[in-house]
Scaffold this motif. Structure first.
Motif, PDB file in Angstrom:
ATOM      1  N   VAL A 176       0.839  -1.204   0.000  1.00 15.42           N
ATOM      2  CA  VAL A 176       0.000   0.000   0.000  1.00 15.42           C
ATOM      3  C   VAL A 176       0.874   1.255   0.000  1.00 15.42           C
ATOM      4  CG1 VAL A 176      -1.638   1.351   1.371  1.00 15.42           C
ATOM      5  CG2 VAL A 176      -1.996  -1.097   1.077  1.00 15.42           C
ATOM      6  N   LEU A 177       1.965   1.241   0.767  1.00 13.55           N
ATOM      7  CA  LEU A 177       2.855   2.401   0.801  1.00 13.55           C
ATOM      8  C   LEU A 177       3.515   2.633  -0.564  1.00 13.55           C
ATOM      9  CD1 LEU A 177       4.571   2.008   4.300  1.00 13.55           C
ATOM     10  CD2 LEU A 177       2.854   3.702   3.620  1.00 13.55           C
ATOM     11  N   VAL A 178       3.896   1.553  -1.241  1.00  9.00           N
ATOM     12  CA  VAL A 178       4.464   1.687  -2.589  1.00  9.00           C
ATOM     13  C   VAL A 178       3.429   2.302  -3.528  1.00  9.00           C
ATOM     14  CG1 VAL A 178       5.306   0.414  -4.600  1.00  9.00           C
ATOM     15  CG2 VAL A 178       6.141  -0.176  -2.318  1.00  9.00           C
ATOM     16  N   ALA A 179       2.188   1.792  -3.468  1.00  8.33           N
ATOM     17  CA  ALA A 179       1.127   2.333  -4.316  1.00  8.33           C
ATOM     18  C   ALA A 179       0.855   3.801  -3.983  1.00  8.33           C
ATOM     19  CB  ALA A 179      -0.143   1.504  -4.149  1.00  8.33           C
ATOM     20  N   TRP A 180       0.879   4.131  -2.697  1.00  6.82           N
ATOM     21  CA  TRP A 180       0.657   5.525  -2.276  1.00  6.82           C
ATOM     22  C   TRP A 180       1.763   6.435  -2.791  1.00  6.82           C
ATOM     23  CZ3 TRP A 180       3.635   8.583   1.107  1.00  6.82           C
ATOM     24  CH2 TRP A 180       3.045   9.796   1.474  1.00  6.82           C
TER      25      TRP A 180
END
Length: 340
Positions: A176-180
């Protein structure tokens, strides 16, 4: 041009509260079956968020992501069996091999557009499944079993489902952090431009193939890590369990159901889809073979007809129709006078 504060305080607090709840939840559950159910949700959510990077943000609908899932599973397993490599390093190795494969097949496939690209991804995944099934080196349809002679964090072998829960939760948070980060970066803007106005993006000098390959590579790496986790959790893999077409459909459907192009849509989609899937499996038992595919097909039709933007889009529409839910009208302001 400023995009506002890097982190919205309200959203950040909501995310931290959600993460804290997810961290505490398994401590309140003593039933291993229910804990495994939560692990399945987190696995589906992680793969859905990974797929969303290429399918949601960049608009390249892949229906063959099981090939990256399987590459991660087979790479980490084979390195562990043949070289005794730590499964933690096997995760990274599986992701690296998936990236190389994504670059190799992505370059020719991205010359295709729309449904032709989706069909090409299905064909690639099917070819790989057939090759693995007939490979003596990979034990073919017999499958591979990981040894049970070691246990503990170093070997990633545990007697309880609880450590697996926290490992996949951590992997989901990283995904999720990578996508964010992508969503907030200039790469994310390029992805959305490629999705919405590819010809305009090309006219402005954006290399469509280059950024499509970046999206596919990041998605492949994260999906492969999910496959490595699955292999370590189950201690057994075969072509039917990690390369099946149904896995590709599930990965895509999780994001489509929750809301493509949104950060947490795939997480919501995973909660809904896995809950329905597991409930139907419990309800029908062995007599319900193939029920999951029927559910997937029905959901695809329902989402396409009634809510193309997914469940998050549907909730947003409902909120706008509630009293006081609409956006407040802005005060009219005089436009600045244009002087020569």
């Amino acid at each position: 041009m400023s995009n506002g504060p890097l982190v919205n305080p309200r959203k950040a607090m909501g995310a931290l509260a959600l993460l804290a709840g997810a961290a505490v939840l398994p401590l309140l559950i003593s039933d291993p079956a229910r804990l495994n159910f939560l692990v399945l949700i987190l696995m589906a959510a992680q793969m859905g968020v990974a797929w969303n990077i290429v399918g949601g943000y960049a608009g390249q609908v892949s229906l063959g992501h099981a090939v990256f899932f399987g590459i991660g599973a087979y790479t980490s397993t084979m390195l562990g069996l043949s070289l005794g490599l730590s499964p933690w390093l096997g995760w990274l190795a599986g992701g690296a091999v998936a990236v190389l494969f994504a670059l190799a097949v992505g370059w020719p496939c991205f010359r295709l557009k729309g449904h032709y690209f989706a069909m090409a991804t299905i064909a690639v995944a099917e070819i790989v499944q057939i090759l693995v099934t007939n490979s003596d080196f990979l034990e073919g349809a017999v499958g591979l079993s990981l040894p049970l002679d070691r246990s503990g964090p170093a070997a990633m072998v545990f007697l309880s489902k609880l450590p697996y829960y926290y490992i996949i939760l951590g992997l989901l948070v990283v995904t999720v952090l990578v996508a964010w980060a992508i969503e907030r970066s200039h790469i994310g803007y390029y992805f959305r431009a490629i999705k919405d106005e590819p010809e305009a993006a090309r006219a402005l000098g954006v290399s469509l193939t280059r950024y499509k390959l970046i999206a596919l590579s990041v998605s492949a790496f994260l999906t492969a890590m999910g496959g490595s986790f699955y292999a370590q959790k189950e201690m057994f893999i075969d072509p039917g369990s990690v390369l099946a077409t149904s896995i590709s459909i599930k990965i895509a459907l999780v994001a489509i159901l929750g809301g493509v192009g949104t950060l947490l849509g795939p997480v919501l989609g995973a909660v809904i889809l896995i809950t329905i899937e597991e409930y139907s499996r419990t309800l029908f038992g062995s007599t319900g073979s193939g029920t999951d595919m029927i559910i997937y097909a029905a959901m695809i039709i329902l989402v396409a007809v009634f809510s193309p933007s997914g469940v998050l889009g549907l909730l947003s529409d409902l909120r706008r129709h509630l009293p006081g839910g609409g956006a407040k009208p802005k005060k009219a302001t005089k436009s600045a006078e244009i002087r020569p």
